[in-house]
Design an enzyme around this catalytic site. Structure first.
Site, PDB file in Angstrom:
ATOM      1  N   GLU A 202      41.904  37.489  53.736  1.00  0.00           N
ATOM      2  CA  GLU A 202      42.365  38.056  52.462  1.00  0.00           C
ATOM      3  C   GLU A 202      43.828  37.646  52.319  1.00  0.00           C
ATOM      4  O   GLU A 202      44.163  36.729  51.583  1.00  0.00           O
ATOM      5  CB  GLU A 202      42.203  39.574  52.465  1.00  0.00           C
ATOM      6  CG  GLU A 202      42.737  40.258  51.210  1.00  0.00           C
ATOM      7  CD  GLU A 202      42.768  41.786  51.325  1.00  0.00           C
ATOM      8  OE1 GLU A 202      42.949  42.428  50.280  1.00  0.00           O
ATOM      9  OE2 GLU A 202      42.634  42.325  52.433  1.00  0.00           O
TER      10      GLU A 202
ATOM     11  N   ASP B 109      35.696  46.982  46.407  1.00  0.00           N
ATOM     12  CA  ASP B 109      36.717  47.254  47.425  1.00  0.00           C
ATOM     13  C   ASP B 109      37.218  48.704  47.364  1.00  0.00           C
ATOM     14  O   ASP B 109      36.720  49.565  48.070  1.00  0.00           O
ATOM     15  CB  ASP B 109      37.866  46.252  47.283  1.00  0.00           C
ATOM     16  CG  ASP B 109      38.704  46.112  48.548  1.00  0.00           C
ATOM     17  OD1 ASP B 109      38.378  46.741  49.571  1.00  0.00           O
ATOM     18  OD2 ASP B 109      39.696  45.362  48.521  1.00  0.00           O
ATOM     19  N   ASP B 110      38.213  48.949  46.520  1.00  0.00           N
ATOM     20  CA  ASP B 110      38.805  50.286  46.338  1.00  0.00           C
ATOM     21  C   ASP B 110      38.912  50.552  44.839  1.00  0.00           C
ATOM     22  O   ASP B 110      39.996  50.471  44.248  1.00  0.00           O
ATOM     23  CB  ASP B 110      40.187  50.346  46.990  1.00  0.00           C
ATOM     24  CG  ASP B 110      40.123  50.047  48.474  1.00  0.00           C
ATOM     25  OD1 ASP B 110      39.783  50.960  49.237  1.00  0.00           O
ATOM     26  OD2 ASP B 110      40.398  48.897  48.873  1.00  0.00           O
TER      27      ASP B 110
END
EC number: 3.5.4.2
Length: 317
Positions: free
Chosen positions: A197, A275-276
């Site tokens: 990432e 993801d979030d």
């Protein structure tokens, strides 16, 4: 196009339960548990959701997670996410949770787990959403602490499908956790890890060769290493890519520069995930829609991405 994308059957393979804590629920939990928050209201908190990098986001993420205290809190968090899955035709999800975020605050492991698994069971019976839970180690902490967490998890091993690795990537290579991943595999767990990432392609190599992972979480920097790309294509190793997250955290300056469709067209088994989502402005459908809006994703590409997510499940139907 949004409605069509929303109706597409899909799986979500990269979702942090703590990262689905919407501001409204955070304030409700803080009130329930009599916790003072540094924000006056929901709108002030939403304005704080501007990050320049992964660490700035994580600082806020851990501050929000502090409001989670009881089994009911963890149930409510997980249930709210599962309702989103139902709304967006996510028929299968494999969420992460970070036990160390909570046990380090004095919340018993079994309290966290009971709330999450209770909601996941209800999600299956009441909403028709299948799931498999992934226990994730925090990479900014030590391997010894990860091993303690694995010890805590073993009495509940049937609750998990895999162990993972997340949190601050830079300076914390996968090799730091080789021993605990070896142990986890010997205990019958599958393995996944965040790699590539912010971290370099070397971290992806380490995750594959040392942690022996089944799936790469993120992995967008693999494109910088042609030999690595060829391996990922040849072995059909899935990547759980999170487009809105990548732009929010400045992995890419804007969505028009994202490489997910380039990787798809080269034969990489890429998937779309949120993801979030509470922090990054959207759940799975919003991530798909961003690819349509900014990259011109076609219906055929969307179908292939959705099918990839179903094919890449650790829990097979």
């Amino acid at each position: 196009m949004y409605d069509w994308l929303n109706a597409l059957p899909k799986a979500e393979l990269h979702l942090h339960l703590e990262g689905s804590l919407e501001p409204e629920l955070l304030f409700a939990l803080a009130e329930r548990n009599k916790i003072a928050l540094p924000w006056n209201d929901v709108e002030t908190l939403r304005k704080a959701y501007a990050f320049n990098n992964l660490q700035e986001f994580l600082d806020l993420y851990y501050r929000g997670a502090d409001a989670l205290r009881t089994e009911q809190d963890f149930y409510d968090l997980t249930w709210a996410y599962l309702l989103r899955c139902k709304e967006q035709n996510v028929i299968h999800t494999e969420p992460f949770f970070d036990p160390q975020t909570h046990t380090d605050r004095g919340i018993p492991f079994e309290v966290v787990l009971a709330g999450i698994t209770g909601a996941l069971k209800d999600g299956k019976s009441k909403l028709g959403v299948d799931s498999g839970l992934i226990l994730s180690f925090l990479r900014h902490l030590s391997q010894e602490e990860a091993e303690k967490t694995l010890d805590q998890a073993l009495p509940f091993r049937d609750a998990f499908v895999a162990v993972g690795l997340d949190s601050s990537e830079m300076g914390h290579p996968p090799s730091k956790f080789q021993r605990v991943f070896d142990r986890a595999r010997s205990e019958g767990f599958l393995t996944v890890a965040h790699a590539g990432e912010e971290g370099p392609p070397e971290y992806i190599w380490e995750a594959l060769d040392l942690l022996k992972i089944q799936r790469i979480d993120h992995g967008v920097r693999a494109i910088e290493d042609e030999r690595l790309m060829q391996r990922i294509i040849d072995e059909q190793i899935p990547l759980t890519v999170c487009p809105l997250s990548n732009t929010k955290l400045c992995v890419f300056d804007d969505m028009a520069q994202h490489n997910i469709l380039d990787m798809l067209e080269r034969g990489v088994k890429v998937t779309v995930n949120s993801d979030d989502p509470a922090y990054f402005g959207g759940y799975v459908t919003e991530n798909f829609h961003a690819l349509y809006t900014h990259l011109g994703m076609t219906e055929d590409q969307a179908k292939r991405l959705a099918q990839n997510s179903l094919d890449a499940r650790l829990v097979k139907p």
